[in-house]
Scaffold this motif. Structure first.
Motif, PDB file in Angstrom:
ATOM      1  N   VAL A  32       0.848  -1.195   0.000  1.00  0.00           N
ATOM      2  CA  VAL A  32       0.000   0.000   0.000  1.00  0.00           C
ATOM      3  C   VAL A  32       0.884   1.246   0.000  1.00  0.00           C
ATOM      4  O   VAL A  32       0.658   2.195  -0.766  1.00  0.00           O
ATOM      5  CB  VAL A  32      -0.940   0.009   1.226  1.00  0.00           C
ATOM      6  N   ALA A  33       1.923   1.233   0.845  1.00  0.00           N
ATOM      7  CA  ALA A  33       2.825   2.385   0.937  1.00  0.00           C
ATOM      8  C   ALA A  33       3.487   2.652  -0.407  1.00  0.00           C
ATOM      9  O   ALA A  33       3.589   3.801  -0.843  1.00  0.00           O
ATOM     10  CB  ALA A  33       3.882   2.141   2.007  1.00  0.00           C
ATOM     11  N   VAL A  48       0.939   4.210  -2.683  1.00  0.00           N
ATOM     12  CA  VAL A  48       0.552   5.540  -2.229  1.00  0.00           C
ATOM     13  C   VAL A  48       1.685   6.543  -2.467  1.00  0.00           C
ATOM     14  O   VAL A  48       1.462   7.662  -2.936  1.00  0.00           O
ATOM     15  CB  VAL A  48       0.153   5.492  -0.736  1.00  0.00           C
ATOM     16  N   VAL A  49       2.916   6.121  -2.170  1.00  0.00           N
ATOM     17  CA  VAL A  49       4.050   7.020  -2.352  1.00  0.00           C
ATOM     18  C   VAL A  49       4.243   7.335  -3.835  1.00  0.00           C
ATOM     19  O   VAL A  49       4.470   8.472  -4.228  1.00  0.00           O
ATOM     20  CB  VAL A  49       5.335   6.408  -1.745  1.00  0.00           C
ATOM     21  N   GLY A  50       4.106   6.332  -4.679  1.00  0.00           N
ATOM     22  CA  GLY A  50       4.320   6.552  -6.109  1.00  0.00           C
ATOM     23  C   GLY A  50       3.158   7.275  -6.757  1.00  0.00           C
ATOM     24  O   GLY A  50       3.347   8.149  -7.596  1.00  0.00           O
ATOM     25  N   GLY A  86       7.760   5.696   7.247  1.00  0.00           N
ATOM     26  CA  GLY A  86       6.516   6.250   7.782  1.00  0.00           C
ATOM     27  C   GLY A  86       6.423   7.742   7.502  1.00  0.00           C
ATOM     28  O   GLY A  86       5.387   8.245   7.059  1.00  0.00           O
ATOM     29  N   LEU A  87       7.533   8.442   7.746  1.00  0.00           N
ATOM     30  CA  LEU A  87       7.550   9.882   7.490  1.00  0.00           C
ATOM     31  C   LEU A  87       7.308  10.177   6.016  1.00  0.00           C
ATOM     32  O   LEU A  87       6.581  11.110   5.663  1.00  0.00           O
ATOM     33  CB  LEU A  87       8.902  10.477   7.916  1.00  0.00           C
ATOM     34  N   LEU A  88       7.902   9.343   5.168  1.00  0.00           N
ATOM     35  CA  LEU A  88       7.747   9.525   3.729  1.00  0.00           C
ATOM     36  C   LEU A  88       6.269   9.451   3.339  1.00  0.00           C
ATOM     37  O   LEU A  88       5.756  10.281   2.577  1.00  0.00           O
ATOM     38  CB  LEU A  88       8.546   8.441   2.999  1.00  0.00           C
ATOM     39  N   ILE A  89       5.574   8.457   3.899  1.00  0.00           N
ATOM     40  CA  ILE A  89       4.147   8.307   3.597  1.00  0.00           C
ATOM     41  C   ILE A  89       3.366   9.508   4.108  1.00  0.00           C
ATOM     42  O   ILE A  89       2.512  10.065   3.412  1.00  0.00           O
ATOM     43  CB  ILE A  89       3.603   7.008   4.223  1.00  0.00           C
ATOM     44  N   MET A  90       3.698   9.923   5.346  1.00  0.00           N
ATOM     45  CA  MET A  90       2.973  11.066   5.913  1.00  0.00           C
ATOM     46  C   MET A  90       3.169  12.308   5.055  1.00  0.00           C
ATOM     47  O   MET A  90       2.230  13.063   4.801  1.00  0.00           O
ATOM     48  CB  MET A  90       3.437  11.320   7.348  1.00  0.00           C
ATOM     49  N   LEU A  91       4.416  12.519   4.606  1.00  0.00           N
ATOM     50  CA  LEU A  91       4.693  13.717   3.822  1.00  0.00           C
ATOM     51  C   LEU A  91       4.000  13.672   2.456  1.00  0.00           C
ATOM     52  O   LEU A  91       3.417  14.674   2.029  1.00  0.00           O
ATOM     53  CB  LEU A  91       6.203  13.892   3.631  1.00  0.00           C
ATOM     54  N   GLN A 111      -0.797  14.221  -2.527  1.00  0.00           N
ATOM     55  CA  GLN A 111      -1.683  13.067  -2.409  1.00  0.00           C
ATOM     56  C   GLN A 111      -1.713  12.201  -3.651  1.00  0.00           C
ATOM     57  O   GLN A 111      -2.051  11.035  -3.589  1.00  0.00           O
ATOM     58  CB  GLN A 111      -3.100  13.527  -2.071  1.00  0.00           C
ATOM     59  N   ASN A 112      -1.382  12.784  -4.783  1.00  0.00           N
ATOM     60  CA  ASN A 112      -1.373  11.969  -5.994  1.00  0.00           C
ATOM     61  C   ASN A 112      -0.055  11.243  -6.191  1.00  0.00           C
ATOM     62  O   ASN A 112       0.173  10.639  -7.233  1.00  0.00           O
ATOM     63  CB  ASN A 112      -1.683  12.826  -7.219  1.00  0.00           C
ATOM     64  N   GLY A 113       0.816  11.331  -5.194  1.00  0.00           N
ATOM     65  CA  GLY A 113       2.050  10.568  -5.245  1.00  0.00           C
ATOM     66  C   GLY A 113       3.208  11.333  -5.852  1.00  0.00           C
ATOM     67  O   GLY A 113       3.044  12.361  -6.494  1.00  0.00           O
ATOM     68  N   LEU A 114       4.399  10.790  -5.606  1.00  0.00           N
ATOM     69  CA  LEU A 114       5.608  11.459  -6.078  1.00  0.00           C
ATOM     70  C   LEU A 114       5.675  11.469  -7.599  1.00  0.00           C
ATOM     71  O   LEU A 114       6.224  12.369  -8.203  1.00  0.00           O
ATOM     72  CB  LEU A 114       6.838  10.745  -5.511  1.00  0.00           C
ATOM     73  N   TRP A 115       5.092  10.449  -8.210  1.00  0.00           N
ATOM     74  CA  TRP A 115       5.139  10.335  -9.661  1.00  0.00           C
ATOM     75  C   TRP A 115       4.439  11.523 -10.314  1.00  0.00           C
ATOM     76  O   TRP A 115       4.985  12.205 -11.173  1.00  0.00           O
ATOM     77  CB  TRP A 115       4.489   9.022 -10.087  1.00  0.00           C
ATOM     78  N   THR A 116       3.217  11.784  -9.887  1.00  0.00           N
ATOM     79  CA  THR A 116       2.467  12.907 -10.435  1.00  0.00           C
ATOM     80  C   THR A 116       3.204  14.209 -10.151  1.00  0.00           C
ATOM     81  O   THR A 116       3.226  15.118 -10.975  1.00  0.00           O
ATOM     82  CB  THR A 116       1.067  12.966  -9.791  1.00  0.00           C
TER      83      THR A 116
END
Ligand SMILES: Nc1ncnc2c1ncn2[C@@H]1O[C@H](COP(=O)(O)OP(=O)(O)OP(=O)(O)O)[C@@H](O)[C@H]1O
Ligand SMILES: [Mg+2]
Lengths: 246, 330
Positions: B240-241, B244-246, B280-285, B291-296
């Motif tokens: 999930v992380a 969500v991150v991507g 965890g911090l990465l996900i929170m940030l 919210q659309n991920g680092l990719w967007t």
């Protein structure tokens, strides 16, 4: 006898529909036959069962009693998308758009479900026509959630149009619409009716409804209390009673 | 999605990934090979949760179904590995269809809880039925390739990733893509538009579960051992992380997220528990600011936090004068 002869031609034919929620009968034995090309107004006080009736006629709810026919076919228990497939399009009292999709995508979704939906080009063309008709063209590529309340009502109407339906069930299309846009919306619906579409129009705004409909049905406490020409119906003592909250 | 003439751009990461193995030592080759497994899982979960809105926690269970089905067929019936993996895909798809059917009337958190409970029960079953599965000791399964090099696994995993991405984007580019997003946005409205929501819900559970089964099959025959730990909550959380991150509404985003998060967690391995804090911090940030991920974000489209209106859209306020004018004319 007359009603039996009329029945087979009715586009949507509700017979003695009943819907209970716990103890209350939200719809309590309503019969309503909508003939092709008709524009029927459906009014009634808050909680009189108008939305529930629309939900029953569009398959969103399954009746506890009675029968619902669309184009002569008994539809009791069929899923809502089957009703849509038979040409029943509805809008919601509180707009339920695909908020995180673009205005254009909101229009494409229903069109793509149609069996006739072959050429993507023709669908795009029709979407462009509908957008022009509703004066929303400039917003086509924006997300639906960015629309104003009135524009959302317009887009819901457009989404219903894209189904190429035989009948529109419109649940309070005027609610919350700015007066400036209201005239526009009434005019759009009247235009649809002139083009030959069959429409059931639920509303509280009597003035708006009265101007466009030829037939007015009044509900109170889940029952039908009047059905006829608007001016006659609005003079009827039962209707006056219901509206003054006797 | 606007079709850009720059589709060829996709060849760059593909060529880079194909050229990479000779430049890597055994350790990083292994890490990247495993990351393909996570990338397939994260992308298929992104399709299920991000596009279709079915926030399922059973994804790792489907990977395990694929892995164990293939592994057991190889061990007990000496089925060739590729055939076993195909059976694993089918098994995961069939169970996925059943779960999709059971979830038809469930939405949002209810569906999440239901699928979580299914995953936990499935994990317990893997432990309890040790006479078949070898329980917590783990099931040794034959490897696909002889020899000790991970290079063939690297390429196999990468090709499987490309194949599943192609299948999923084919689905998304068809009208099913729009139906799935409509299903996510509002099931009742989708029904009113003529979309058979039950059909598409079952379909998307079937497809994504089958793909998870493929990932699981590959993983089992790659590392050579399957344990019920495959289905733990932290494993599911990791996938999930990654998505969500991507970027949970983007297949390439989920892939980038998976590789990025997995490599990062390996880089941080020496820091012990600290790496979970960093992740965890990465996900929170990302949740707070992109919210659309680092990719967007990397594509310059911004997160929801500072979202500007999309390029060709006009702000709704600007529409009012036009309507007014036309009303006056009419
Ligand atoms: N899903 C539901 N569950 C329980 N009760 C309901 C439900 N939907 C409607 N009702 C009840 O049924 C009755 C009729 O409601 P309905 O929404 O059909 O009225 P309405 O005529 O559309 O009212 P309004 O003009 O306020 O929109 C009300 O008493 C309402 O509380
Ligand atoms: Mg209502």
């Amino acid at each position: 006898m007359a009603s039996q002869l009329a029945a087979p031609t009715a586009l949507v034919d509700a017979r003695a529909l009943i819907k209970r929620f716990g103890g209350i009968r939200a719809v309590d034995g309503i019969s309503l036959a909508v003939q092709p090309g008709e524009l029927v107004g459906l009014i009634g006080p808050n909680g009189s069962g108008k939305t529930t009736l629309i939900n029953l006629m569009s398959g969103a709810l399954v009746p506890d009693g009675g029968t619902i026919r669309v184009g002569g076919v008994v539809m009791n228990g069929k899923a809502a998308h089957v009703f849509a497939g038979h040409g029943v399009a509805r809008t919601f009292q509180i707009p339920r758009l695909f908020r995180r999709m673009t205005v254009l995508e909101n229009l494409l979704a229903p069109a793509l479900t149609r069996k006739s939906a072959h050429g993507h080009g023709t669908i795009a063309l029709r979407a462009a026509e509908v957008l022009t008709f509703l004066r929303l063209s400039h917003l086509a590529h924006g997300e639906a959630r960015a629309l104003s309340g009135g524009q959302q009502k317009l887009l819901e109407l457009g989404r219903a149009m894209m189904l190429e339906p035989r009948v529109f069930l419109l649940d309070e299309p005027f609610a919350g619409v700015h007066p400036k846009l209201l005239g526009e919306l009434v005019e759009r619906i009247a235009e649809l009716s002139r083009r030959g579409y069959t429409i059931v129009l639920v509303d509280h705004n009597l003035d708006a409804v009265r101007g466009v409909v030829r037939r007015l049905v009044v509900m109170a406490r889940g029952r039908q209390i009047a059905d006829g020409a608007p001016d006659e119906v609005l003079r009827s003592p039962d209707v006056i009673d219901a509206y003054t909250g006797a | 999605m606007p079709r850009s003439p720059l589709q060829i751009w996709w060849l760059v990461p593909i060529v880079a990934a194909l050229a990479l193995p000779p430049l890597l030592n055994g350790y990083w080759l292994h890490v990247l090979s495993v990351s393909w497994y996570y990338a397939i899982l994260a992308a298929s979960w992104a399709l299920l949760a991000g596009y279709a809105g079915q926030f399922s926690f059973a994804h790792m269970a489907f990977a395990a179904i694929g892995g164990y089905a293939s592994g057991l067929l190889a061990v007990d019936l000496h089925l060739p590995v590729p055939l076993g993996i195909l059976c694993g895909i089918a098994a995961a798809g069939i169970v996925g269809a059943a779960i999709g059917w059971l979830c038809l009337r469930m939405r949002g958190p209810y569906l999440s809880l239901f699928t979580l409970a299914f995953a936990l029960i499935f994990q317990l079953m893997l432990i309890a039925e040790y006479q078949f599965t070898r329980g917590s000791l783990g099931l040794s399964v034959p490897e696909i390739f002889a020899g000790r090099s991970d290079t063939p696994y690297y390429y196999t995993g990468f090709v499987l990733l490309l194949v599943s991405l192609s299948a999923m984007s084919f689905l998304l580019r068809s009208r099913v893509g729009i139906f799935l997003r409509a299903l996510r946005e509002d099931e009742d409205a989708a029904e009113a538009c003529g979309i058979d929501t039950a059909l598409y819900k079952i379909l998307i559970f079937t497809v994504t579960s089958a793909i998870a089964g493929l990932a699981g099959g590959f993983y089992g025959h790659f590392v050579g051992i399957l344990t019920p730990n495959l289905v733990t909550i932290p494993e599911m959380g990791l996938v999930v992380a990654m998505a969500v991150v991507g970027g949970v509404e983007s297949l390439p985003g989920a892939v980038v997220g998976a590789v990025f998060v997995y490599v990062l967690s390996e880089v941080l391995r020496d820091t012990g528990q600290m790496r979970f804090v960093v992740l965890g911090l990465l996900i929170m940030l990302t949740q707070r600011y992109a919210q659309n991920g680092l990719w967007t974000l990397a594509l310059g489209r911004g997160g929801r936090f500072w979202r500007r209106p999309p390029p060709r859209a006009v702000a709704p306020e600007a529409a009012a004068p036009a309507v007014e004018r036309e009303t006056n004319v009419g």
